[in-house]
Motif scaffolding. Structure first.
Motif, PDB file in Angstrom:
ATOM      1  N   TRP A  56       0.644  -1.301  -0.073  1.00 18.19           N
ATOM      2  CA  TRP A  56      -0.032   0.063  -0.003  1.00 18.19           C
ATOM      3  C   TRP A  56       0.871   1.280   0.051  1.00 18.19           C
ATOM      4  N   ALA A  68      -5.290   0.161  -6.505  1.00 21.40           N
ATOM      5  CA  ALA A  68      -6.497  -0.472  -6.444  1.00 21.40           C
ATOM      6  C   ALA A  68      -6.343  -2.130  -5.875  1.00 21.40           C
ATOM      7  N   ARG A  69      -5.217  -2.488  -6.537  1.00 18.19           N
ATOM      8  CA  ARG A  69      -4.852  -4.052  -6.178  1.00 18.19           C
ATOM      9  C   ARG A  69      -4.421  -3.978  -4.836  1.00 18.19           C
ATOM     10  N   LEU A  71      -4.963  -2.079  -2.375  1.00 17.32           N
ATOM     11  CA  LEU A  71      -6.038  -1.984  -1.234  1.00 17.32           C
ATOM     12  C   LEU A  71      -7.193  -3.209  -1.345  1.00 17.32           C
ATOM     13  N   THR A  72      -7.213  -4.044  -2.217  1.00 18.29           N
ATOM     14  CA  THR A  72      -8.106  -5.107  -2.472  1.00 18.29           C
ATOM     15  C   THR A  72      -7.506  -6.327  -2.028  1.00 18.29           C
ATOM     16  N   PHE A  75      -9.109  -8.478   0.488  1.00 17.65           N
ATOM     17  CA  PHE A  75     -10.261  -9.102   0.194  1.00 17.65           C
ATOM     18  C   PHE A  75     -10.062 -10.225  -0.906  1.00 17.65           C
ATOM     19  N   CYS A  76      -9.072  -9.982  -1.635  1.00 20.47           N
ATOM     20  CA  CYS A  76      -8.649 -11.296  -2.650  1.00 20.47           C
ATOM     21  C   CYS A  76      -8.325 -12.498  -2.011  1.00 20.47           C
ATOM     22  N   ALA A 183      -9.106  -6.674  -9.942  1.00 25.28           N
ATOM     23  CA  ALA A 183      -9.116  -5.528  -8.882  1.00 25.28           C
ATOM     24  C   ALA A 183      -8.557  -4.330  -9.532  1.00 25.28           C
TER      25      ALA A 183
END
Length: 204
Positions: A56, A68-69, A71-72, A75-76, A183
């Motif tokens: 990040w 974006a990747r 941050l996610t 969740f991934c 993502a």
């Protein structure tokens, strides 16, 4: 519920002998090394969280897709873990430490019904490594080294066959890479958010 004799998959003929060799090698390590392997196997996922934080921070200087990747990424990993849990319930392979003479293992053997295939830890860390590879190659490479070490440690502590780890690596990598690519489509949203109140968190 699965009753006795209705197990869907028996991993012993696949690589049970290799599992026993690895476990017995680990049992002959000096005590401090055994403790280190067991601690890494149990808590090494915390290192993945640290790498996600580093990704990040690095993504603040990169494009919207990378952020974006980054941050996610958690969740991934969570989605990969959920898919792995469903697969475990289909395959229902008992833990090798419950069906092979491997005691005492470095980690306590999970109870009956806590299935082995694929390895949860391995799925999680390889999924995270795949996403982080898409964010930053250097951080991704560190995450892949962590993932490989985690996979080996899960066999060494006695709770997984080698093939549990191999399938976990394949599932985790495929899920993490695919979800990470998806993502990246949120890059436009990140770029727009960088001009607002979230600028300090999304940009350097």
């Amino acid at each position: 519920m699965t009753g006795p004799g209705l197990l869907a998959f028996d991993g012993r003929p696949v690589d049970g002998g290799l599992y026993l060799r690895v476990v017995r090698w680990a049992q002959h390590l000096p005590s401090p090394w055994q403790e280190a392997v067991a601690a890494f196997s149990a808590y090494g996922l915390g290192l993945l969280a640290a790498l996600m934080l580093a990704a990040w921070w690095r993504a603040r200087r990169l494009g919207g897709e990378a952020m974006a990747r980054a941050l996610t990424a958690p969740f991934c990993v969570a989605l990969a873990f959920a898919g792995d849990t469903l697969l475990k319930d289909v395959l229902r392979e008992p833990r090798p430490c419950r069906v092979l003479p491997a005691a005492p293992t470095l980690e306590a053997c999970p109870g009956a019904g806590d299935w082995a295939l694929p390895s949860n830890h391995t799925v999680i860390v390889f999924a995270g490594a795949a996403v982080l590879w898409l964010v930053d190659r250097r951080i991704g490479a560190l995450a892949l080294l962590l993932a490989a070490g985690m996979g080996v440690s899960r066999v060494a502590v006695g709770v997984h066959y080698p093939h549990d780890v191999l399938l976990g690596a394949l599932v985790g990598t495929a899920a993490g890479y695919g979800l990470g690519r998806l993502a990246g489509r949120g890059g436009g949203l990140v770029e727009r958010a960088r001009g607002g109140a979230l600028e300090r968190w999304l940009g350097a």
